[in-house]
Write an enzyme that holds these catalytic residues in place. Structure first.
Site, PDB file in Angstrom:
ATOM      1  N   GLY A 161       0.816  -1.207   0.000  1.00  0.00           N
ATOM      2  CA  GLY A 161       0.000   0.000   0.000  1.00  0.00           C
ATOM      3  C   GLY A 161       0.848   1.254   0.000  1.00  0.00           C
ATOM      4  O   GLY A 161       1.970   1.270   0.518  1.00  0.00           O
ATOM      5  N   GLY A 202       0.346   5.594   0.605  1.00  0.00           N
ATOM      6  CA  GLY A 202      -0.556   6.651   1.040  1.00  0.00           C
ATOM      7  C   GLY A 202       0.138   7.996   1.048  1.00  0.00           C
ATOM      8  O   GLY A 202       1.285   8.142   0.618  1.00  0.00           O
ATOM      9  N   GLY A 203      -0.575   8.988   1.540  1.00  0.00           N
ATOM     10  CA  GLY A 203      -0.015  10.322   1.554  1.00  0.00           C
ATOM     11  C   GLY A 203       1.120  10.480   2.551  1.00  0.00           C
ATOM     12  O   GLY A 203       1.914  11.412   2.441  1.00  0.00           O
ATOM     13  N   GLY A 214       3.202   7.699   3.593  1.00  0.00           N
ATOM     14  CA  GLY A 214       4.281   6.739   3.465  1.00  0.00           C
ATOM     15  C   GLY A 214       3.874   5.510   2.679  1.00  0.00           C
ATOM     16  O   GLY A 214       2.788   5.443   2.098  1.00  0.00           O
ATOM     17  N   VAL A 258       3.721   1.148   2.721  1.00  0.00           N
ATOM     18  CA  VAL A 258       3.590   0.004   3.626  1.00  0.00           C
ATOM     19  C   VAL A 258       4.131  -1.235   2.917  1.00  0.00           C
ATOM     20  O   VAL A 258       3.748  -1.532   1.782  1.00  0.00           O
ATOM     21  CB  VAL A 258       2.125  -0.219   4.053  1.00  0.00           C
ATOM     22  CG1 VAL A 258       2.031  -1.419   4.986  1.00  0.00           C
ATOM     23  CG2 VAL A 258       1.582   1.030   4.735  1.00  0.00           C
ATOM     24  N   LYS A 262       5.613   0.285   7.955  1.00  0.00           N
ATOM     25  CA  LYS A 262       5.291   1.565   7.329  1.00  0.00           C
ATOM     26  C   LYS A 262       6.529   2.440   7.298  1.00  0.00           C
ATOM     27  O   LYS A 262       7.131   2.733   8.331  1.00  0.00           O
ATOM     28  CB  LYS A 262       4.169   2.272   8.094  1.00  0.00           C
ATOM     29  CG  LYS A 262       3.783   3.603   7.452  1.00  0.00           C
ATOM     30  CD  LYS A 262       2.642   4.280   8.189  1.00  0.00           C
ATOM     31  CE  LYS A 262       2.302   5.619   7.547  1.00  0.00           C
ATOM     32  NZ  LYS A 262       1.217   6.317   8.243  1.00  0.00           N
ATOM     33  N   ASP A 306      -7.620  11.037  10.290  1.00  0.00           N
ATOM     34  CA  ASP A 306      -7.681  10.567   8.895  1.00  0.00           C
ATOM     35  C   ASP A 306      -8.556   9.310   8.816  1.00  0.00           C
ATOM     36  O   ASP A 306      -8.166   8.305   8.220  1.00  0.00           O
ATOM     37  CB  ASP A 306      -6.279  10.292   8.362  1.00  0.00           C
ATOM     38  CG  ASP A 306      -6.261  10.199   6.837  1.00  0.00           C
ATOM     39  OD1 ASP A 306      -7.209  10.703   6.196  1.00  0.00           O
ATOM     40  OD2 ASP A 306      -5.308   9.616   6.291  1.00  0.00           O
TER      41      ASP A 306
END
Length: 735
Positions: free
Chosen positions: A422, A424-425, A427, A429, A444, A544
């Site tokens: 994954g 994301g904004g 970092g 994973v 992460k 979030d």
């Protein structure tokens, strides 16, 4: 002003040897001329030549023979031809026709006199256009005279050279003829590669009215001269100039594979301009333009040597060789060749020493590298708050593990891209397997870290390590030895709630049922309520909350994850003021406007998640128009317009209503979502109230299912009655 035209063009040429030709010593046929040049005498060809390289033998009998080249209709004496340097040296007379006489306006007549110079060429400033010749960089441009500025312009009328000569008295002009340093004479470099240029002579100051020079009508002279020649003082002698020559006007690349170079010769581009030349390869000598011109240099055959065993010719040189198993210089007057009985020992010892040296060097290098890495890891550890974390460990406040970077690199195959699960904004994973127990974890790797918030970051990590809740992803530990911290969580294998709701290619499960969605909502609400109220006695605002941060395990149990944007709310405060962070579509409008983060911000985001569960729609769809793009805004407007329950059902996923067998629990969740999405945070319920209400709805739903299952399991003679009763019990809103 005197304006003279001269031309030049770059033609490139290779190497051979320089052939000096004394015009007074040539025999009647002038045959000592190297190809590609050739001789024509009395219109008769005495040797072959390459086009545009013909020379003429002016034979007048006795010692008056001379070699000449015709350029622009004029015959010019040739005194030197160089194959290696690619130039001709020719003789020209002084350039009287370029002068400006004192008493005139400061500028002389344009053109040549036709009575002096080389066959009418005044001063050797030749027009070389259309010939393979150009002026060589060895030439100098000179001016003899006083109060003179001479400028050389190319065919584009750009100034490419020039110099200034001045005098105070006539004696200065005489002095200038002896030492050309700017007084009475100036001398400067002449640009190579020109075939045409003009010379402009101008007066730089008016001396005719105040000095003894006024009555003199001497002319100033501008001319070219070989830079290696120093006989410029006498105006009565001919002066040498150097002309560059080359084959054609194309480079070696453009004429490949058919340049005129002979065997064992190679083509190279001229350094003076366009065109090319040829040169013999290493170990060969001769004329590179002839088919048999470049011959191998056999030092053993044509040069004396004193080899005792064997002379070997290599690349134009020779050396004396010894038979195998012997050593020495192989020379008769030297050591000769002697048997080396210790050669094996020497080789073995040398090899052993080499191996030992390489081993020691490699070990030393490796130790330096490890030492540097240890220093770097310690630097990162301290920058990321390692000292504060160690203090928390010593005080038994940190309940997770501190990993080394080597452990995590081994677990993720050095953070291989194939292990990315994954992005994301905040970092990336990675999926990793810890050794030796084989525990699967999620690692992460943050994109950045705010060094000013390190203390708060460590405090939040310590608090997260204390959280133990079945619906919150467990923080297993961290690593501070990298530039940005690494956090290690338990690995949840069944993807995110967003993937299950909005992606059609989930391989592990199908569509989420109403009962499953209600359970996921309840479990998520309990986890957020726990964070707001009981998490290590310090409230935590997730900041979030979204379906992409709600993970599902193999049993579809919800796990709240990704605390990268989370903030702690001190117990004596109701909010914290911070920069706005979050995800479009889930962001609390009140937080966006005031920058005041409260627990109610998570409530708003959770309300959007409830809408996703009820509608199976994404929170933002740019394909929709106006306010319909934002799911929350569209829902709130629809709730106002459709006050009745039936109108609200049009907004929800119809399949969920059929699965619930009654519209009441679905409508109840919709009303709860409406309260969570209130623009005023004070009008929203707390997460604890949301969790209690969802738990009650789920308990009622489960009881209705149990009652229905009990009725269905009754005796067959009452099945008809039960069926009729069940049908009567269905919500009239479904009809």
């Amino acid at each position: 002003m005197s304006l003279i035209s001269l031309f030049l063009l770059p033609w490139l040429l290779p190497s051979s040897s320089s052939t000096f030709i004394d015009p007074g010593a040539l025999d009647p046929y002038c045959h000592d001329v190297p190809y590609p040049f050739g001789i024509i005498r009395n219109n008769t060809t005495h040797s072959e030549f390459y086009p545009s390289f013909e020379l003429h033998c002016d034979y007048n009998g006795g010692s008056n023979s001379s070699l000449k080249v015709k350029i622009g209709g004029y015959s010019i004496d040739v005194i030197d031809i160089s194959l290696e340097g690619g130039y001709l040296r020719v003789l020209v007379v002084r350039a009287k026709g370029f002068g400006t006489c004192r008493g005139e306006s400061g500028r002389g007549a344009v053109g040549v006199t036709g009575t002096e110079g080389v066959e009418g060429v005044d001063g050797g400033l030749l027009d070389l256009t259309g010939t393979p010749y150009a002026f060589h960089s060895r030439n100098n441009f000179m001016v003899l005279g006083c109060d003179t500025m001479a400028l050389v312009r190319n065919s584009s009328d750009h100034i490419v050279s020039g110099c200034v000569s001045f005098c105070v008295s006539n004696a200065d002009k005489l002095y200038g003829k002896q030492d050309c340093s700017g007084v009475g004479c100036c001398r400067t470099a002449f640009p190579p590669g020109l075939q045409y240029a003009t010379v402009d002579l101008q007066s730089i100051r008016n001396l005719t009215e105040s000095t003894e020079l006024r009555t003199r009508a001497e002319c100033n002279e501008a001319f070219l001269i070989d830079g290696n020649d120093s006989s410029y003082a006498d105006p009565s002698i001919k002066r040498p100039i150097v002309l560059d020559w080359s084959i054609g006007n194309k480079s070696c690349k453009d004429v490949t594979p058919s340049p005129i170079c002979g065997p064992n010769a190679s083509c190279y581009n001229s350094s003076e301009g366009l065109g090319y030349r040829c040169k013999c390869n290493d170990g060969y000598e001769g004329n590179p333009y002839r088919n048999d011109g470049c011959q191998e240099i056999d030092q053993c055959k044509y040069h004396e040597h004193n080899c005792s065993w064997k002379c070997e010719n290599k690349d134009g040189r020779y050396h004396c060789a010894c038979p195998p198993g012997t050593k020495g210089d192989g020379k008769k007057d030297g050591v000769g060749c002697t048997r080396d009985t210790y050669i094996e020992i020497g080789l073995g010892t040398g090899l052993a020493l080499l191996v030992i040296s390489l081993t020691i060097g490699f070990w030393f290098f490796w130790e330096l590298k490890k030492r540097k890495q240890r220093k770097l890891k310690l630097k990162h550890f301290l920058q990321n708050g390692g000292s504060l974390l160690r203090q928390c460990v010593s005080e038994n406040q940190f309940f997770a593990r501190i990993f080394t970077i080597e452990e995590l690199e081994q677990a993720t195959d050095n953070f291989n891209e194939k292990n990315v699960v994954g992005r994301g904004g905040y970092g990336t994973v990675y999926r990793g397997t810890l050794l030796p127990d084989g525990e699967v974890v999620a690692i992460k790797k943050s994109k950045f870290v705010d060094e000013t918030q390190i203390e708060q970051f460590i405090n939040e990590v310590v608090i997260l390590s204390k959280i133990t809740h079945r619906n919150v992803v467990k923080l297993l530990g961290c690593c501070l030895e990298t530039q940005v911290p690494l956090l290690v969580y338990e690995f949840i294998s069944n993807g995110t709630l967003s993937q299950h709701l909005h992606e059609q290619k989930r391989p592990t499960s199908g569509r989420l049922s109403w009962e499953t969605r209600l359970r996921i909502a309840t479990e998520t609400a309990r986890a957020l309520a726990f964070l707001h109220c009981k998490a290590a006695s310090v409230p935590i605002v997730h900041r979030d909350v979204k379906s992409a941060n709600i993970l599902l395990d193999e049993n579809c149990t919800a796990k709240v994850s990704d605390f990268g944007a989370s903030r702690l709310i001190p117990t004596n405060q109701t909010h914290v003021t911070t920069l706005v962070q979050g995800t479009i579509g889930y962001l609390d409008p009140e937080y966006f406007q005031t920058c005041q983060l409260t627990e109610k911000s998570d409530v708003y985001s959770f309300g959007v998640v409830l809408l996703e569960l009820l509608t199976s729609e994404k929170p933002v769809l740019f394909c929709r128009m106006g306010t319909e793009r934002n799911l929350a805004s569209h829902f709130m407007e629809h709730m106002v317009e459709k006050a009745g329950h039936v109108g609200v059902l049009e907004f929800l996923d119809r399949q969920l209503v059929w699965e619930a067998r009654t519209a009441l629990p679905v409508l109840a969740v919709a009303q709860l979502a409406r309260r969570c999405l209130s623009l005023n945070g004070e009008d929203r319920p707390t997460m604890t109230e949301v969790a209690i209400e969802l738990s009650a709805l789920r308990r009622i739903s489960m009881q209705r299912e149990e009652l229905r299952d009990w009725r269905i399991s009754m005796s067959p003679r009452r099945l008809g009655a039960v069926a009729e009763s069940t049908c009567n019990e269905e919500d009239p809103l479904l009809s």
